[in-house]
Design a protein around this motif. Structure first.
Motif, PDB file in Angstrom:
ATOM      1  N   THR A 187       0.834  -1.200   0.000  1.00  0.00           N
ATOM      2  CA  THR A 187       0.000   0.000   0.000  1.00  0.00           C
ATOM      3  C   THR A 187       0.871   1.254   0.000  1.00  0.00           C
ATOM      4  O   THR A 187       2.106   1.182   0.039  1.00  0.00           O
ATOM      5  N   HIS A 188       0.202   2.388   0.020  1.00  0.00           N
ATOM      6  CA  HIS A 188       0.891   3.683   0.009  1.00  0.00           C
ATOM      7  C   HIS A 188       1.284   4.127   1.415  1.00  0.00           C
ATOM      8  O   HIS A 188       1.877   5.193   1.597  1.00  0.00           O
ATOM      9  N   ASP A 189       0.985   3.298   2.435  1.00  0.00           N
ATOM     10  CA  ASP A 189       1.147   3.711   3.834  1.00  0.00           C
ATOM     11  C   ASP A 189       1.808   2.567   4.615  1.00  0.00           C
ATOM     12  O   ASP A 189       1.250   1.484   4.729  1.00  0.00           O
ATOM     13  N   HIS A 190       3.005   2.802   5.147  1.00  0.00           N
ATOM     14  CA  HIS A 190       3.710   1.746   5.861  1.00  0.00           C
ATOM     15  C   HIS A 190       2.943   1.262   7.082  1.00  0.00           C
ATOM     16  O   HIS A 190       2.958   0.058   7.400  1.00  0.00           O
ATOM     17  N   ALA A 191       2.278   2.167   7.791  1.00  0.00           N
ATOM     18  CA  ALA A 191       1.502   1.754   8.961  1.00  0.00           C
ATOM     19  C   ALA A 191       0.376   0.812   8.546  1.00  0.00           C
ATOM     20  O   ALA A 191       0.092  -0.182   9.232  1.00  0.00           O
ATOM     21  N   LEU A 192      -0.259   1.102   7.418  1.00  0.00           N
ATOM     22  CA  LEU A 192      -1.316   0.231   6.917  1.00  0.00           C
ATOM     23  C   LEU A 192      -0.740  -1.113   6.469  1.00  0.00           C
ATOM     24  O   LEU A 192      -1.337  -2.171   6.710  1.00  0.00           O
TER      25      LEU A 192
END
Length: 289
Positions: A187-192
């Protein structure tokens, strides 16, 4: 003209007069096994029994019968030098003229085969995610591209062989996936990414859990698992980076090709753990095309 594997209904509507070719026997080294079949019409084909001279002979045999209007006889073909193939095996072929009842049977057979394919969930409809979904759309898996952003999914919404899932909670898709599913996280978000990966790693019936990333991201995720989840042992099942490290090429299409091969090997060779509850069959996530 060769029809794609997904449009058997369109093919049968368009080609009312065609012949089913089935591999009924395969001894020794052969291009395909007894699960292979194809449809032969006067000017088009659906499926394949393995290609090469064997398939050309089957096509000619079927088309001659169509032209004559009779029922084609079965064939047994040795795959030797006399036909220009060196497999060394022997193939038995059955030929059946298609009627309404046979067409319905083939549609059901095709639907069941598609329904039984391993699910591969690609999280993240970015450059690599799109390329990976397109690569997987060509092979016998059910490819689902998942994202929280509607605009990103629209780019591949009409590509045959790719399903799209728009959701605010991608980790819920992981929980609802059937046993044997593969999860590829980019995804575009490491936390996600971390949330999805942690959810996927909790499933001992996942065939593959992979996440795009660098050595730094891999180390960060391992620390995060230990701190937030308290189960660092889950990390051992994570493939990161996806696609291996042998080829040093970061172009999306290259990463996608390498990762697709990795995912396919895991998904098709997967055997559900013996301790898993066989009755556990989560409903597939709701998909939006």
């Amino acid at each position: 003209m060769v029809a794609s594997r997904e449009d058997i209904r369109d093919f049968l509507r368009r080609e009312r007069d065609c012949v089913l070719v089935e591999v009924t026997g395969a001894a020794g080294s052969t291009p395909r096994d007894t699960d292979a079949w194809m449809l032969v019409a006067a000017d088009s084909l659906f499926g394949t029994i393995g290609g090469g001279q064997l398939e050309y002979m089957a096509i000619d045999h079927g088309r001659r019968a169509l032209k004559r209007g009779d029922a084609p006889e079965a064939m047994t073909i040795p795959l030797g030098p006399e036909i220009g193939q060196c497999c060394g095996g022997r193939v038995a072929l059955a030929f059946t003229r298609i009627d309404r009842e046979k067409a319905a049977m083939l549609i059901e057979r095709s639907d069941l085969e598609i329904a039984s394919r391993p699910h591969v969930y690609v999280f993240g409809a970015g450059h690599v995610g799109d390329a990976l979904a397109m690569a997987l759309s060509l092979v016998p898996v059910r490819t689902v591209l998942v994202d929280t952003r509607e605009n990103e999914l629209s780019a591949v919404a009409d590509i045959p062989g790719i399903e799209t899932c728009l959701t605010a909670m991608p980790e819920a898709v992981v929980r609802d996936a059937p046993p044997g599913s593969a999860f590829v996280i980019l995804t575009h978000d490491h936390a996600l990414d971390f949330l999805i990966a942690a959810e996927a790693l909790r499933r001992d019936d996942a065939s593959y859990v992979g996440m795009i990333g660098s050595k730094t991201k891999r180390a960060t995720f391992k620390n995060w698992l230990s701190r937030e989840i308290g189960r660092p042992e889950l990390f051992d099942r994570l493939v990161c980076p996806i696609g291996g490290t042998t080829v040093k090429d970061k172009r999306p299409a290259v990463i996608a090709a390498l990762a697709a091969a990795e995912v396919m090997a895991a998904a098709l060779n997967f055997r559900e753990p013996a301790q898993a509850d066989a009755s556990r069959r989560p409903a597939a996530a709701k998909l939006a095309r």
